[in-house]
Design a protein around this motif. Structure first.
Motif, PDB file in Angstrom:
ATOM      1  N   TYR A  18       0.839  -1.192   0.000  1.00  0.00           N
ATOM      2  CA  TYR A  18       0.000   0.000   0.000  1.00  0.00           C
ATOM      3  C   TYR A  18       0.877   1.246   0.000  1.00  0.00           C
ATOM      4  O   TYR A  18       2.081   1.184   0.306  1.00  0.00           O
ATOM      5  N   VAL A  37       7.371   2.804  14.419  1.00  0.00           N
ATOM      6  CA  VAL A  37       6.718   1.622  13.848  1.00  0.00           C
ATOM      7  C   VAL A  37       7.672   0.434  13.883  1.00  0.00           C
ATOM      8  O   VAL A  37       7.280  -0.688  14.208  1.00  0.00           O
ATOM      9  N   ALA A  41       6.140  -2.662  15.599  1.00  0.00           N
ATOM     10  CA  ALA A  41       5.622  -3.538  14.537  1.00  0.00           C
ATOM     11  C   ALA A  41       6.585  -4.686  14.261  1.00  0.00           C
ATOM     12  O   ALA A  41       6.154  -5.784  13.895  1.00  0.00           O
ATOM     13  N   ARG A  44       5.602  -7.425  16.670  1.00  0.00           N
ATOM     14  CA  ARG A  44       4.289  -7.997  16.311  1.00  0.00           C
ATOM     15  C   ARG A  44       4.385  -8.820  15.027  1.00  0.00           C
ATOM     16  O   ARG A  44       3.815  -9.900  14.927  1.00  0.00           O
ATOM     17  N   ASN A  45       5.065  -8.273  14.040  1.00  0.00           N
ATOM     18  CA  ASN A  45       5.165  -8.969  12.750  1.00  0.00           C
ATOM     19  C   ASN A  45       5.895 -10.295  12.921  1.00  0.00           C
ATOM     20  O   ASN A  45       5.492 -11.310  12.347  1.00  0.00           O
ATOM     21  N   GLN A  63       4.559   0.383   2.082  1.00  0.00           N
ATOM     22  CA  GLN A  63       4.938  -0.796   2.853  1.00  0.00           C
ATOM     23  C   GLN A  63       4.545  -2.055   2.092  1.00  0.00           C
ATOM     24  O   GLN A  63       3.529  -2.074   1.391  1.00  0.00           O
ATOM     25  N   LEU A  65       3.880  -6.086   3.067  1.00  0.00           N
ATOM     26  CA  LEU A  65       3.729  -7.078   4.136  1.00  0.00           C
ATOM     27  C   LEU A  65       3.602  -8.439   3.472  1.00  0.00           C
ATOM     28  O   LEU A  65       2.836  -8.588   2.512  1.00  0.00           O
ATOM     29  N   THR A  75      -3.179  -7.378  10.141  1.00  0.00           N
ATOM     30  CA  THR A  75      -2.205  -6.296  10.336  1.00  0.00           C
ATOM     31  C   THR A  75      -2.614  -5.070   9.523  1.00  0.00           C
ATOM     32  O   THR A  75      -2.578  -3.931  10.016  1.00  0.00           O
ATOM     33  N   ARG A  78      -5.287  -2.982  11.170  1.00  0.00           N
ATOM     34  CA  ARG A  78      -4.795  -2.072  12.212  1.00  0.00           C
ATOM     35  C   ARG A  78      -4.094  -0.879  11.588  1.00  0.00           C
ATOM     36  O   ARG A  78      -4.239   0.257  12.032  1.00  0.00           O
ATOM     37  N   ILE A  79      -3.341  -1.130  10.532  1.00  0.00           N
ATOM     38  CA  ILE A  79      -2.614  -0.050   9.859  1.00  0.00           C
ATOM     39  C   ILE A  79      -3.605   0.964   9.277  1.00  0.00           C
ATOM     40  O   ILE A  79      -3.398   2.176   9.350  1.00  0.00           O
ATOM     41  N   ASP A  82      -4.727   3.573  11.711  1.00  0.00           N
ATOM     42  CA  ASP A  82      -3.681   4.337  12.409  1.00  0.00           C
ATOM     43  C   ASP A  82      -3.779   5.826  12.064  1.00  0.00           C
ATOM     44  O   ASP A  82      -3.742   6.199  10.885  1.00  0.00           O
ATOM     45  N   ARG A  84      -1.732   8.157  12.270  1.00  0.00           N
ATOM     46  CA  ARG A  84      -0.510   8.833  11.810  1.00  0.00           C
ATOM     47  C   ARG A  84      -0.439   8.950  10.291  1.00  0.00           C
ATOM     48  O   ARG A  84       0.434   9.631   9.753  1.00  0.00           O
ATOM     49  N   MET A 106      10.624  -6.325   9.809  1.00  0.00           N
ATOM     50  CA  MET A 106      10.329  -4.975   9.327  1.00  0.00           C
ATOM     51  C   MET A 106      11.631  -4.353   8.840  1.00  0.00           C
ATOM     52  O   MET A 106      12.441  -3.886   9.624  1.00  0.00           O
TER      53      MET A 106
END
Ligand SMILES: Cc1cc2nc3c(=O)[nH]c(=O)nc-3n(C[C@H](O)[C@H](O)[C@H](O)COP(=O)(O)O)c2cc1C
Length: 154
Positions: A18, A37, A41, A44-45, A63, A65, A75, A78-79, A82, A84, A106
C-alpha cells in the motif's frame, strides 16, 4: 529488524502493498514514525510470521507485508486505522511463492527516489479505472525498489 521468515517456498503466502499519505509529511516526522513503527511492529510482525519493508518519500509511506493471508489482513486492518497516516491506498494483495523480505520482520528501505510514492498515491484512482494491471505494475516497481534499497532504520 531480523526475524524468522524462511526464504524457501511456503504455501498460503500473500504479499500486500500500500501507499499512504503521512499526516505530518516533513521528512523528520516521516522518519520519527518509521522508527516508532519499526520497534513495535517489528515484534508484532515477527510473532505473526510477517516479513516486509517500509519506505518513505514525498510525504508518503509505502509498505510491503508478506505472510499468511489472514495475518497480513489483520495487520493491514490495524494499519488502516492508524491516525498517523491517511488516504491508505491498497496497491496489491496477491499470492506469492517466496518472500522478498525473508528474514526481516520490518526492513527499512529509506527514501525512495522523489516522485515514486507521490505518483503512486495520486495516480492510484486513475490507474484503478484504467485497469488493475497498471496498479499491480506500480506495486511491483515499488516492491522491487524497496528490495534493492534495504538499510538499517535511521
Ligand atoms: C506507516 C505505518 C506502518 C505500520 N506497519 C505496521 C506493521 O507492519 N505491523 C504492525 O503490527 N503495525 C504496524 N503499524 C502500526 C499499526 O498501525 C498499529 O498502531 C499497531 O499495530 C498497534 O495496533 P493496536 O493499537 O490496534 O493494537 C504501522 C503504522 C504505520 C503508520
Amino acid at each position: 529488524m531480523a526475524a524468522d521468515g524462511g526464504g524457501g517456498r511456503q504455501h498460503g503466502l500473500f504479499a500486500l502493498s500500500y501507499v499512504s499519505r503521512a499526516v505530518e509529511p516533513d521528512m523528520e516526522s516521516l522518519l520519527r514514525v518509521a522508527r516508532a513503527v519499526a520497534v513495535d511492529a517489528g515484534v508484532r510482525n515477527g510473532l505473526a510470521s510477517i516479513t516486509g519493508a517500509l519506505c518513505v518519500g514525498d510525504g508518503c509511506f509505502a509498505q510491503v507485508l508478506e505472510g499468511p493471508g489472514a495475518a497480513v489482513l489483520d495487520t493491514f486492518d490495524r494499519i488502516l486505522a492508524d491516525p498517523r497516516h491517511q488516504e491508505v491506498r491498497l496497491l496489491e494483495f496477491i499470492p506469492i511463492a517466496c518472500r522478498r523480505f525473508a528474514g526481516w520482520s520490518m526492513a527499512f528501505s529509506g527514501e525512495l527516489a522523489p516522485g515514486i510514492l507521490a505518483g503512486a498515491a495520486v495516480e492510484h484512482r486513475l490507474l484503478e479505472r484504467l485497469g488493475r494491471g497498471s496498479v499491480a505494475h506500480k506495486a511491483q516497481v515499488i516492491a522491487a525498489a524497496m528490495e534493492v534499497n534495504l538499510r538499517p532504520f535511521p
